[in-house]
Each structure stands twice: as structure tokens, then as C-alpha cells.
Write an enzyme that holds these catalytic residues in place. Structure first.
Site, PDB file in Angstrom:
ATOM      1  N   CYS A   1       0.832  -1.204   0.000  1.00 41.20           N
ATOM      2  CA  CYS A   1       0.000   0.000   0.000  1.00 41.20           C
ATOM      3  C   CYS A   1       0.873   1.262   0.000  1.00 41.20           C
ATOM      4  CB  CYS A   1      -0.973  -0.030   1.169  1.00 41.20           C
ATOM      5  SG  CYS A   1      -2.353   1.125   0.980  1.00 41.20           S
ATOM      6  N   PHE A   2       0.998   1.955   1.124  1.00 37.11           N
ATOM      7  CA  PHE A   2       1.860   3.130   1.182  1.00 37.11           C
ATOM      8  C   PHE A   2       3.294   2.736   0.831  1.00 37.11           C
ATOM      9  CE2 PHE A   2       3.646   6.850   3.671  1.00 37.11           C
ATOM     10  CZ  PHE A   2       3.107   7.822   2.855  1.00 37.11           C
TER      11      PHE A   2
ATOM     12  N   GLN B   1       3.697   2.944  -2.880  1.00 36.82           N
ATOM     13  CA  GLN B   1       3.858   4.310  -3.371  1.00 36.82           C
ATOM     14  C   GLN B   1       5.262   4.844  -3.089  1.00 36.82           C
ATOM     15  OE1 GLN B   1       0.627   6.310  -1.368  1.00 36.82           O
ATOM     16  NE2 GLN B   1      -0.806   4.738  -2.046  1.00 36.82           N
TER      17      GLN B   1
ATOM     18  N   HIS C   1      -3.941  -4.971  -0.142  1.00 38.51           N
ATOM     19  CA  HIS C   1      -3.650  -5.543   1.175  1.00 38.51           C
ATOM     20  C   HIS C   1      -3.701  -7.074   1.160  1.00 38.51           C
ATOM     21  CE1 HIS C   1      -3.638  -1.834   3.676  1.00 38.51           C
ATOM     22  NE2 HIS C   1      -4.353  -1.378   2.661  1.00 38.51           N
TER      23      HIS C   1
ATOM     24  N   GLU D   1      -2.634  -8.842   3.424  1.00 36.96           N
ATOM     25  CA  GLU D   1      -2.789  -9.262   4.822  1.00 36.96           C
ATOM     26  C   GLU D   1      -4.206  -9.044   5.326  1.00 36.96           C
ATOM     27  OE1 GLU D   1      -2.885  -5.002   5.370  1.00 36.96           O
ATOM     28  OE2 GLU D   1      -1.989  -6.353   3.938  1.00 36.96           O
TER      29      GLU D   1
END
Length: 398
Positions: A267-268, A271, A371, A373
């Protein structure tokens, strides 16, 4: 313009009134839900029909007011075992029909009580379908919810004075203050330095199940902090904020890539991986949030149903095809995953420079935007943790 969902007289009379005002002036009337008071944030919507506890306790939602598109929320209550962090992170919560009484054998308290106890201001009885359609058409925007203000114009002024998500560096606000270790289950196979940018509890859990000793480090960690744990790999978690405003972690990742340390980001972390490779990032109109997003793994051709929570994405260079590579100081960057709804880049790979025959070189690092997870599911992408283990195995043997 004012909107309100139809609710029963009993439900309406049981709660004080509340208002929701978007920064473009659109106003929704409803009933107080959770704590009394006033709150501000970025209005976003989540399409998940279940898993609201994971959403609420996901640090990636810091400074966001979450609108649930599913009409019935709170049916299964809340419990202490399924939290993804130690608190609720959303700035505000918007639902249409909250459960009056939770019904689940694992429920320990109601969602309404949990919001109230943690000071999270919410609103119920809202036409969330109309609100979601408005955000889809106009884009995510600032919003305010109040149980104390009755004048929408007065609240609108405070909404427009509140902070924006673009340009916000928030990872340090949600990260652990001190490092800690999640020991491997069974035999320890690898050691991973995991930089906490808003990590969810299920991420270290899925790593430890694969024999990884996870050293969770604060967002402010340096390359020396990472190397001090003698890791076999580096991991960046999910988290809130604008990746363009997050420069310290990008420098850390570049230093790790220079040393050839295998990297996996979520996710982040995807990026920031893109920015470390020299790619840009941009803000999506209304983002991807929910548990039903179709993504294709271009390395296998398989389509996965995945969980998302992101308002920013990696900008692939204009004029470069999704099947082409981009040279970087650390190797060749390629797109490994794409969203089948809108072709947004959902994963990156860093490979050694192509061979003389033009074939991509060995995998060095990778990341995904979604995600794998996801605690409430779906679990189609759990194999990515195995891919990380395989990558570290290959690097240890080379």
C-alpha cells in the site's frame, strides 16, 4: 442541498440530531452515532459489506471520515481479538442503519459504545447511497460532522479551514514509538526489518507464520537502524498521508536498494517504492477502498479479488506501456499488478537489467498497492508473503 435517509421514528427519537457538511456545501441531516461533538477529515467511502472492525482500526484511515456503502453496520459488534491496532483511527464514521443490538458469539461490546468510548464522532440515518454517488462524481473532499452545530454554513466555514490530505506527512503520527520484535513461529528462517508507517497487526502475524522474525521499527528509523538488526529483507507497511510529502522513508529505501537488500512493500509502501525508483505519485479522484477490487497479477495472469485502502497511486511514465520496463539506478522497474476496474498500477517489481536477449533479469524487490494481509479477507493475495520468502531465500543463496 440537504439529504436524509428514511429511518424509523423510534430510531430518530433515540438519538440527538447531527449534520454532515461537505466542503462543496452539500449537507446531510442525520442522527448522532458514537461520541458527541465535532470532527473533520477527508470524506471517503468503503465498499466492504463486512470487516468494519479492521477498517476502523486500520491506521491508514487516520484523518479520514469513512462512509460505509453497506447499509447495515455493527451487526457483529466489536471484540478485542480482531483489532488491527490498539485504537480506532478514523476521524469520523458515517452509516445508514446501525445495528441496535449486536449479535455474534465473539462480540464484547457494540460498535456505538466503542466509538463513544474512543471519542469518535459519527452520524447515522444518512442516505449513504446519495453521499457515495456525490463523492464518486465530485471526488474525495473535506467534510465535517457535528452534533453540536445546527447551522450548516457555520460548519462549512470550519470544514474549509481544516487540513487537506494532499501534502500531509502522517506516518510518524501512527507509527510505533519504539521498536519491538515479533518472534518467528517455529524455526526462524529469516529476519525482516519492518518499518511501521501504520502497520496492521495481521502483517507481522502472517510473516511470523512463515518463520520470519519481524523487527518492527518506527517510521523515523534510519538505514543504520535497519542494518543494525542484520535483516534478510526490508518491509514497508501501509499507512496514511501523501507519499510526495514523505521523503525520509524514500531516502531510507533508496539506501537499502543501493545495498541490494530485498524489499517488499504494501500500500503506502508501494507508493514510496515508486518514488524511490524515480516514479511519480498522484491523488486518485475518490480512491479504492473496500474488499472487492479485481487485480491482475501480470506475472502469473491470475485475477485476484483484493482489499484496498488508498487515495494515492503510482504514476507510470506517460508513453511507456504497462508491459515495458523503466530503467532506474537500482535496476529495471516493471508493472506487476494492475486494477481491472481502472488500470491503476497495483504493483511494482524491480529486476536486474535485462539480458542480451531482452528478457527481464532476476527479481530484486517488489511491492503491491493492495492488502494481502486483509484480516477479514479476501485471501487471494496471501501468496505474496511466500514470494517474499522465496526472494530472500534466493538472495541468501546467491
Amino acid at each position: 442541498m440537504h439529504s436524509r435517509a428514511t429511518s424509523s421514528p423510534a430510531q430518530s427519537s433515540a438519538r440527538p440530531a447531527a449534520i454532515l457538511v461537505l466542503e462543496d456545501g452539500r449537507t446531510f441531516q442525520g442522527d448522532a452515532y458514537g461520541a458527541a461533538g465535532e470532527t473533520f477529515g477527508e470524506a471517503v467511502f468503503s465498499t466492504g459489506m463486512t470487516g468494519y472492525q479492521e477498517t476502523l482500526t486500520d491506521p491508514s484511515y487516520h484523518r479520514q471520515v469513512v462512509v460505509m456503502t453497506a447499509p447495515h453496520i455493527g451487526n457483529t459488534g466489536m471484540n478485542d481479538d480482531d483489532r488491527e491496532s490498539q485504537r480506532i483511527w478514523v476521524s469520523g464514521y458515517v452509516v445508514r442503519d446501525p445495528a441496535r443490538v449486536p449479535s455474534n458469539w465473539r462480540s464484547q461490546h457494540s460498535l456505538d459504545d466503542a466509538l463513544r468510548e474512543q471519542g469518535v464522532v459519527g452520524i447515522s440515518g444518512v442516505d449513504t447511497r446519495a453521499l457515495t454517488r456525490h463523492l464518486r462524481e465530485r471526488g474525495a473532499m473535506r467534510v465535517g460532522i457535528s452534533t453540536t452545530e445546527t447551522d450548516p454554513e457555520a460548519l462549512l466555514g470550519r470544514v474549509r479551514d481544516s487540513g487537506r490530505m494532499a501534502g500531509a506527512n502522517l506516518s510518524a503520527e501512527v507509527s510505533t514509538a519504539t521498536s519491538y520484535v515479533a518472534p518467528a513461529k517455529g524455526q526462524r528462517r529469516f529476519t525482516v526489518a519492518a518499518v511501521d508507517l501504520g502497520i496492521k497487526a495481521n502483517t507481522p502475524r502472517m510473516m511470523t507464520e512463515r518463520g520470519i522474525e519481524v523487527h518492527v521499527l518506527p517510521a523515523t528509523s534510519t538505514i543504520d537502524d535497519v542494518l543494525a538488526v542484520e535483516p534478510d529483507g526490508l518491509f514497508f507497511s501501509n499507512g496514511p498521508g501523501d507519499p510526495a510529502a514523505t521523503t525520509q522513508q524514500v531516502a531510507l529505501l533508496q539506501a537499502a536498494l543501493e545495498r541490494g537488500l530485498p524489499y517488499f512493500g504494501i500500500c503506502f509502501g508501494n507508493q514510496l517504492f515508486g518514488r524511490a525508483l524515480g516514479l511519480g505519485t498522484y491523488k486518485l479522484k475518490y480512491g479504492h477502498r473496500g474488499i472487492n477490487q479485481p487485480v491482475m497479477d501480470r506475472t502469473t495472469g491470475k485475477v485476484e479479488v483484493t482489499a484496498h485502502n488508498h487515495g494515492f497511486a503510482v504514476q507510470w511514465p506517460e508513453g511507456v506501456g504497462r508491459d515495458e520496463s523503466v530503467p532506474t539506478p537500482y535496476g529495471a522497474a516493471t508493472v506487476s499488478h494492475v486494477c481491472l476496474n481502472d488500470d491503476v498500477v497495483e504493483g511494482l517489481e524491480l529486476r536486474a537489467p535485462a539480458s542480451s536477449g531482452g528478457e527481464p533479469g532476476e527479481l530484486l524487490s517488489f511491492s503491491v498497492q493492495y492488502h494481502p494481509e486483509a484480516a477479514a479477507g479476501p485471501h487471494d493475495a496471501a501468496y505474496l508473503f511466500d514470494r517474499f520468502c522465496q526472494l530472500m531465500t534466493e538472495r541468501k543463496g546467491s
